[in-house]
Design a protein around this motif. Structure first.
Motif, PDB file in Angstrom:
ATOM      1  N   VAL A  25       0.562  -1.440  -0.323  1.00 57.72           N
ATOM      2  CA  VAL A  25      -0.304  -0.343  -0.169  1.00 57.72           C
ATOM      3  C   VAL A  25       0.546   1.122  -0.333  1.00 57.72           C
ATOM      4  CG1 VAL A  25      -1.688   1.459   1.156  1.00 57.72           C
ATOM      5  CG2 VAL A  25      -2.073  -1.253   1.293  1.00 57.72           C
ATOM      6  N   ASN A  26       1.873   1.533   1.400  1.00 54.11           N
ATOM      7  CA  ASN A  26       2.503   2.922   0.939  1.00 54.11           C
ATOM      8  C   ASN A  26       3.590   2.839  -0.002  1.00 54.11           C
ATOM      9  OD1 ASN A  26       1.463   3.425   3.730  1.00 54.11           O
ATOM     10  ND2 ASN A  26       2.190   2.250   4.800  1.00 54.11           N
ATOM     11  N   GLY A  27       4.059   1.879  -0.366  1.00 50.43           N
ATOM     12  CA  GLY A  27       4.889   1.849  -1.762  1.00 50.43           C
ATOM     13  C   GLY A  27       4.074   2.451  -3.290  1.00 50.43           C
ATOM     14  N   TRP A  28       2.600   2.129  -3.101  1.00 57.44           N
ATOM     15  CA  TRP A  28       2.177   2.345  -4.307  1.00 57.44           C
ATOM     16  C   TRP A  28       1.217   3.863  -3.561  1.00 57.44           C
ATOM     17  CZ3 TRP A  28      -3.217   2.991  -3.613  1.00 57.44           C
ATOM     18  CH2 TRP A  28      -4.053   3.709  -5.024  1.00 57.44           C
ATOM     19  N   LEU A  29       1.498   4.281  -2.619  1.00 57.30           N
ATOM     20  CA  LEU A  29       0.998   5.767  -2.287  1.00 57.30           C
ATOM     21  C   LEU A  29       1.999   6.881  -2.064  1.00 57.30           C
ATOM     22  CD1 LEU A  29      -1.191   5.462   0.479  1.00 57.30           C
ATOM     23  CD2 LEU A  29      -2.211   5.880  -1.230  1.00 57.30           C
ATOM     24  N   ILE A  30       2.968   5.864  -2.225  1.00 58.89           N
ATOM     25  CA  ILE A  30       4.625   7.108  -2.985  1.00 58.89           C
ATOM     26  C   ILE A  30       4.937   7.135  -3.867  1.00 58.89           C
ATOM     27  CG2 ILE A  30       7.110   7.000  -1.710  1.00 58.89           C
ATOM     28  CD1 ILE A  30       6.181   6.142   0.235  1.00 58.89           C
ATOM     29  N   GLU A  31       5.199   5.530  -4.660  1.00 53.26           N
ATOM     30  CA  GLU A  31       5.135   6.346  -7.004  1.00 53.26           C
ATOM     31  C   GLU A  31       4.765   7.007  -6.792  1.00 53.26           C
ATOM     32  OE1 GLU A  31       5.601   2.106  -7.830  1.00 53.26           O
ATOM     33  OE2 GLU A  31       6.667   1.051  -5.899  1.00 53.26           O
ATOM     34  N   ASN A  32       3.396   7.135  -7.310  1.00 49.79           N
ATOM     35  CA  ASN A  32       2.197   8.077  -6.860  1.00 49.79           C
ATOM     36  C   ASN A  32       1.909   9.307  -6.974  1.00 49.79           C
ATOM     37  OD1 ASN A  32       0.312   6.311  -9.077  1.00 49.79           O
ATOM     38  ND2 ASN A  32       0.982   4.968  -7.332  1.00 49.79           N
ATOM     39  N   GLY A  33       3.142   9.757  -5.855  1.00 53.47           N
ATOM     40  CA  GLY A  33       2.743  11.511  -5.133  1.00 53.47           C
ATOM     41  C   GLY A  33       2.079  11.214  -4.421  1.00 53.47           C
ATOM     42  N   VAL A  34       1.477  10.648  -3.806  1.00 50.29           N
ATOM     43  CA  VAL A  34       0.075  11.094  -2.535  1.00 50.29           C
ATOM     44  C   VAL A  34       0.933  11.013  -1.100  1.00 50.29           C
ATOM     45  CG1 VAL A  34      -1.487  10.828  -4.510  1.00 50.29           C
ATOM     46  CG2 VAL A  34      -0.917   9.150  -2.624  1.00 50.29           C
ATOM     47  N   LEU A  35       2.111  10.732  -1.267  1.00 45.40           N
ATOM     48  CA  LEU A  35       2.286  10.072   0.349  1.00 45.40           C
ATOM     49  C   LEU A  35       4.584  10.508   0.339  1.00 45.40           C
ATOM     50  CD1 LEU A  35       2.116   9.686   3.273  1.00 45.40           C
ATOM     51  CD2 LEU A  35       2.396   7.272   2.269  1.00 45.40           C
ATOM     52  N   SER A  36       4.622  11.598   1.041  1.00 40.31           N
ATOM     53  CA  SER A  36       5.893  11.530   1.029  1.00 40.31           C
ATOM     54  C   SER A  36       6.366  10.815   2.678  1.00 40.31           C
ATOM     55  CB  SER A  36       5.937  12.803   0.939  1.00 40.31           C
ATOM     56  OG  SER A  36       7.595  13.096   1.048  1.00 40.31           O
ATOM     57  N   LEU A  37       7.848  10.612   3.190  1.00 42.26           N
ATOM     58  CA  LEU A  37       7.243  10.148   4.333  1.00 42.26           C
ATOM     59  C   LEU A  37       8.463  11.326   4.507  1.00 42.26           C
ATOM     60  CD1 LEU A  37       9.255   6.623   3.645  1.00 42.26           C
ATOM     61  CD2 LEU A  37       6.237   7.561   3.971  1.00 42.26           C
ATOM     62  N   THR A  38       8.333  12.575   4.537  1.00 33.44           N
ATOM     63  CA  THR A  38       9.859  13.065   4.645  1.00 33.44           C
ATOM     64  C   THR A  38       7.906  14.517   4.883  1.00 33.44           C
ATOM     65  OG1 THR A  38      10.481  13.369   2.802  1.00 33.44           O
ATOM     66  CG2 THR A  38      11.614  12.274   4.797  1.00 33.44           C
ATOM     67  N   ALA A  39       8.389  14.819   3.556  1.00 35.61           N
ATOM     68  CA  ALA A  39       7.093  16.499   3.467  1.00 35.61           C
ATOM     69  C   ALA A  39       6.038  16.648   3.343  1.00 35.61           C
ATOM     70  CB  ALA A  39       7.681  16.655   1.843  1.00 35.61           C
ATOM     71  N   SER A  40       5.398  15.535   3.453  1.00 37.09           N
ATOM     72  CA  SER A  40       3.718  15.470   3.655  1.00 37.09           C
ATOM     73  C   SER A  40       3.402  16.052   4.654  1.00 37.09           C
ATOM     74  CB  SER A  40       3.480  13.796   3.380  1.00 37.09           C
ATOM     75  OG  SER A  40       3.179  13.328   2.280  1.00 37.09           O
ATOM     76  N   GLU A  41       2.570  16.725   4.116  1.00 40.98           N
ATOM     77  CA  GLU A  41       2.003  17.549   5.858  1.00 40.98           C
ATOM     78  C   GLU A  41       0.333  16.574   6.525  1.00 40.98           C
ATOM     79  OE1 GLU A  41       0.128  21.555   4.790  1.00 40.98           O
ATOM     80  OE2 GLU A  41       2.343  22.171   4.198  1.00 40.98           O
ATOM     81  N   GLU A  42       0.302  15.475   5.551  1.00 43.81           N
ATOM     82  CA  GLU A  42      -0.262  14.586   5.997  1.00 43.81           C
ATOM     83  C   GLU A  42       0.009  13.444   6.018  1.00 43.81           C
ATOM     84  OE1 GLU A  42      -3.115  18.253   5.021  1.00 43.81           O
ATOM     85  OE2 GLU A  42      -2.328  17.306   3.596  1.00 43.81           O
ATOM     86  N   VAL A  43      -0.362  12.851   6.672  1.00 47.08           N
ATOM     87  CA  VAL A  43       0.573  11.025   6.827  1.00 47.08           C
ATOM     88  C   VAL A  43      -0.846  10.144   7.215  1.00 47.08           C
ATOM     89  CG1 VAL A  43       2.237  11.463   6.998  1.00 47.08           C
ATOM     90  CG2 VAL A  43       1.145  11.365   8.753  1.00 47.08           C
ATOM     91  N   PHE A  44      -0.276   8.943   6.757  1.00 48.89           N
ATOM     92  CA  PHE A  44      -1.877   7.708   6.451  1.00 48.89           C
ATOM     93  C   PHE A  44      -0.959   6.904   7.998  1.00 48.89           C
ATOM     94  CE2 PHE A  44      -3.008   8.300   2.522  1.00 48.89           C
ATOM     95  CZ  PHE A  44      -4.070   8.418   2.395  1.00 48.89           C
ATOM     96  N   LEU A  45      -1.911   6.427   8.513  1.00 43.02           N
ATOM     97  CA  LEU A  45      -1.567   5.661  10.115  1.00 43.02           C
ATOM     98  C   LEU A  45      -3.067   4.547   9.844  1.00 43.02           C
ATOM     99  CD1 LEU A  45      -1.297   8.352  13.585  1.00 43.02           C
ATOM    100  CD2 LEU A  45       0.120   7.332  11.380  1.00 43.02           C
ATOM    101  N   VAL A  46      -1.688   3.034  10.317  1.00 41.19           N
ATOM    102  CA  VAL A  46      -2.864   1.921  10.542  1.00 41.19           C
ATOM    103  C   VAL A  46      -3.218   2.242  11.206  1.00 41.19           C
ATOM    104  CG1 VAL A  46      -1.933  -0.260   9.934  1.00 41.19           C
ATOM    105  CG2 VAL A  46      -0.960   1.003   9.058  1.00 41.19           C
TER     106      VAL A  46
END
Length: 147
Positions: free
Chosen positions: A45-66
């Protein structure tokens, strides 16, 4: 007691993510350890979100939590199998998304394991829920299962 789930077939998914098993994934019983399957879910899931530019582990102001995971096991996976993780969105809410994930061993037509993986989008600093909007929502809708 609830009925045991039937394994998903590959045709239930449009999105697949390859995940190679690693030597260290095997346990003393000679198969991939049960907790490793949840790591595969997270990776898919997270690899897909990152590769599609909707999640950055260091720069996103919002993050997904399990907030929830479940897994049902149907057949063994061992190193050096190649996992094909089928990913689809089962439910898309205002701030949460529920994924169905099925792990297919090599070319097997039926899932070796499958489960649910629930993300909540939160503001990175406050950890308060945030609305899933824009490119994130569009991407998630692209794999949403429709009735």
């Amino acid at each position: 007691m609830s009925e045991r789930a039937e394994p998903f077939s590959r045709d239930a998914f449009r999105l697949f993510r390859p995940i190679p098993t690693r030597w260290m994934d095997n346990d003393t019983y000679g198969h991939v350890n049960n907790v490793t399957y949840l790591s595969y879910f997270d990776t898919a899931v997270n690899g897909w979100l990152i590769e599609n530019g909707v999640l950055s582990l260091t720069a996103s102001e919002e993050v997904f939590l399990v907030v929830e995971t479940t897994c049902s096991y149907f057949s063994e996976v061992t190193f050096p199998d190649l996992i094909h993780a089928g990913v689809r969105v089962a439910r898309l809410g205002r701030s949460s998304v529920t994924y169905d994930i099925a792990l297919f061993r090599n070319d097997d037509p039926q899932a070796a394991a499958q489960g649910r993986f629930v993300h909540v989008l939160v503001e990175r600093d406050s950890r308060r829920p945030a609305a899933i909007e824009g490119a994130r929502r569009t991407l998630l809708e692209s794999i949403l299962v429709t009735a």
